[in-house]
Design an enzyme around this catalytic site. Structure first.
Site, short mmCIF file in Angstrom:
data_model
loop_
_atom_site.label_atom_id
_atom_site.label_comp_id
_atom_site.label_asym_id
_atom_site.label_seq_id
_atom_site.Cartn_x
_atom_site.Cartn_y
_atom_site.Cartn_z
N TYR A 272 51.08 -39.54 20.06
CA TYR A 272 50.49 -40.64 19.31
C TYR A 272 50.38 -40.26 17.85
O TYR A 272 50.60 -39.10 17.47
CB TYR A 272 49.10 -40.99 19.87
CG TYR A 272 47.99 -40.04 19.46
CD1 TYR A 272 47.89 -38.78 20.02
CD2 TYR A 272 47.06 -40.42 18.49
CE1 TYR A 272 46.87 -37.91 19.63
CE2 TYR A 272 46.04 -39.55 18.11
CZ TYR A 272 45.95 -38.30 18.68
OH TYR A 272 44.96 -37.45 18.29
N LYS B 171 51.16 -33.73 18.54
CA LYS B 171 50.05 -34.71 18.65
C LYS B 171 50.17 -35.46 19.97
O LYS B 171 50.61 -36.61 20.03
CB LYS B 171 50.10 -35.65 17.43
CG LYS B 171 48.76 -36.32 17.12
CD LYS B 171 48.74 -36.84 15.70
CE LYS B 171 47.58 -37.75 15.39
NZ LYS B 171 46.25 -37.18 15.55
N GLU C 161 40.81 -25.55 13.80
CA GLU C 161 40.65 -26.88 13.21
C GLU C 161 39.41 -27.50 13.84
O GLU C 161 38.49 -26.77 14.24
CB GLU C 161 41.91 -27.72 13.41
CG GLU C 161 42.34 -27.84 14.86
CD GLU C 161 43.52 -28.78 15.06
OE1 GLU C 161 43.80 -29.62 14.19
OE2 GLU C 161 44.14 -28.69 16.14
N LEU D 103 46.90 -28.95 14.35
CA LEU D 103 47.73 -30.12 14.06
C LEU D 103 47.99 -30.13 12.56
O LEU D 103 47.05 -30.01 11.77
CB LEU D 103 46.98 -31.40 14.47
CG LEU D 103 47.84 -32.64 14.24
CD1 LEU D 103 48.82 -32.82 15.38
CD2 LEU D 103 46.99 -33.88 14.06
N1 PLP Z 1 43.39 -32.15 13.99
C1 PLP Z 1 43.21 -32.92 15.07
C2 PLP Z 1 42.96 -32.25 16.39
C3 PLP Z 1 43.26 -34.32 14.97
O1 PLP Z 1 43.10 -35.07 16.08
C4 PLP Z 1 43.46 -34.91 13.70
C5 PLP Z 1 43.55 -36.36 13.55
O2 PLP Z 1 43.61 -37.11 14.49
C6 PLP Z 1 43.62 -34.08 12.59
C7 PLP Z 1 43.59 -32.70 12.77
C8 PLP Z 1 43.84 -34.65 11.21
O3 PLP Z 1 45.14 -35.20 11.07
P1 PLP Z 1 45.44 -36.38 10.03
O4 PLP Z 1 44.95 -35.90 8.70
O5 PLP Z 1 46.92 -36.53 10.07
O6 PLP Z 1 44.69 -37.59 10.51
#
Ligand code: PLP
Length: 286
Positions: A33, A144, A176, A200
């Site tokens: 996703y 993701k 994270e 991620l």
């Molecule tokens: N890390 C995780 C586990 C996430 O689920 C998300 C966003 O959904 C992020 C980091 C941040 O990613 P982004 O800045 O692309 O929204």
């Protein structure tokens, strides 16, 4: 429409949409996703989110049923259909297809699901509180996928502790958060974890790095520890819905607060970029 659901080209209000019982999401969480925001009916950083979506799909050998260009126009179509021209979340998911439960990949096309719903971005004017949670996820956190159970459990623990986020760590190393990336400011330098298999690669994280470069703030992409987090000048988390939220407390201990101007400059630049791209006045700093 007050919100928009889309499944393989069929569109309706989310609450009225149904998906097949044997969509691979149901048995295996077998899908990927991505999610971003739109305002003024303009999708923020659409290309970057779509590119990551295709990278995630490729890593799991899922072939989305649309090209990146076609996906972009389907997303835009859904954004045009929602009543609100304000802040809306744009979520898109692709699962490996529909088939009776059996582990090997099924024949047939993958499924595309989209939702668009009103959801304001997180206000940045107030800092948030967080907890630390041991990161027990598997070792493909760069993909993701919709397998988010450890993230869900950690996020719920944060909520039950009256916090907005769970900061994950593997031993000493901060990775994270349950649904965002985490960064620290120390002695004028922006520190963020490297984009390996343990995090991620956030689109907002990458945007923050570009903003640092623009503002002349040095940045380091290297692992940092829980101790460094707790003694940082500022701690901030980022995601598509949180464009750099300051954190003031971790596990009940006060953190950050020693570089408010630097944090504010980063937040201002992020919000300005959002406003410039969408032509929408984002009230998150008010
Ligand atoms: N890390 C995780 C586990 C996430 O689920 C998300 C966003 O959904 C992020 C980091 C941040 O990613 P982004 O800045 O692309 O929204």
């Amino acid at each position: 429409m007050k919100n928009v659901g889309y499944y393989n080209g069929v569109i309706g209000p989310i609450e009225q949409m149904t998906i097949p019982m044997d969509d691979r999401a149901v048995y295996f969480g077998d899908g990927v996703y991505d999610a971003t925001y739109a305002a003024n009916r303009i999708i923020f950083e659409a290309d970057a989110h779509i590119a990551r979506f295709f990278r995630s799909a490729q890593a799991l050998r899922i072939a989305p049923p649309v090209t990146p260009e076609a996906l972009k126009s389907e997303l835009q179509r859904c954004v045009e259909l929602i009543d609100s021209a304000g802040e809306v979340q744009v979520y898109f998911q692709c699962t490996r297809g529909t088939a009776l439960r059996s582990h090997p990949f099924p024949e047939g096309a993958a499924n595309l699901l989209i939702t668009v719903r009103e959801l304001p971005l997180t206000p940045l004017s107030q800092k948030g509180r967080a907890i630390l949670v041991e990161d027990t996820r598997y070792l493909h956190c760069n993909i993701k996928t919709i397998n988010l159970l450890p993230n869900v459990m950690a996020n719920q623990r944060a909520k039950e502790a009256g916090c907005c986020e769970a900061i994950l760590h593997r031993g000493e190393r901060v990775t994270e958060c349950s649904h965002s990336n985490v960064h620290i400011l120390k002695d004028g330098v922006f520190h963020t974890a490297p984009t390996d298999h343990l995090i991620l690669p956030g689109i907002t994280r990458a945007h923050l790095l570009r903003v640092c470069e623009r503002l002349g703030i040095p940045s380091v992409e290297a692992p940092f520890t829980v101790e460094e987090l707790l003694s940082a000048d500022e701690v901030l988390v980022s995601s598509a819905g949180m464009l750099g939220l300051g954190i003031c407390e971790v596990d009940g201990r006060s953190v950050g607060g020693r570089a408010p101007d630097l944090l504010a400059a980063l937040q201002r630049a992020m919000v300005d970029d959002f406003c410039r791209e969408t032509g929408y006045r984002l009230p998150v700093l008010d």
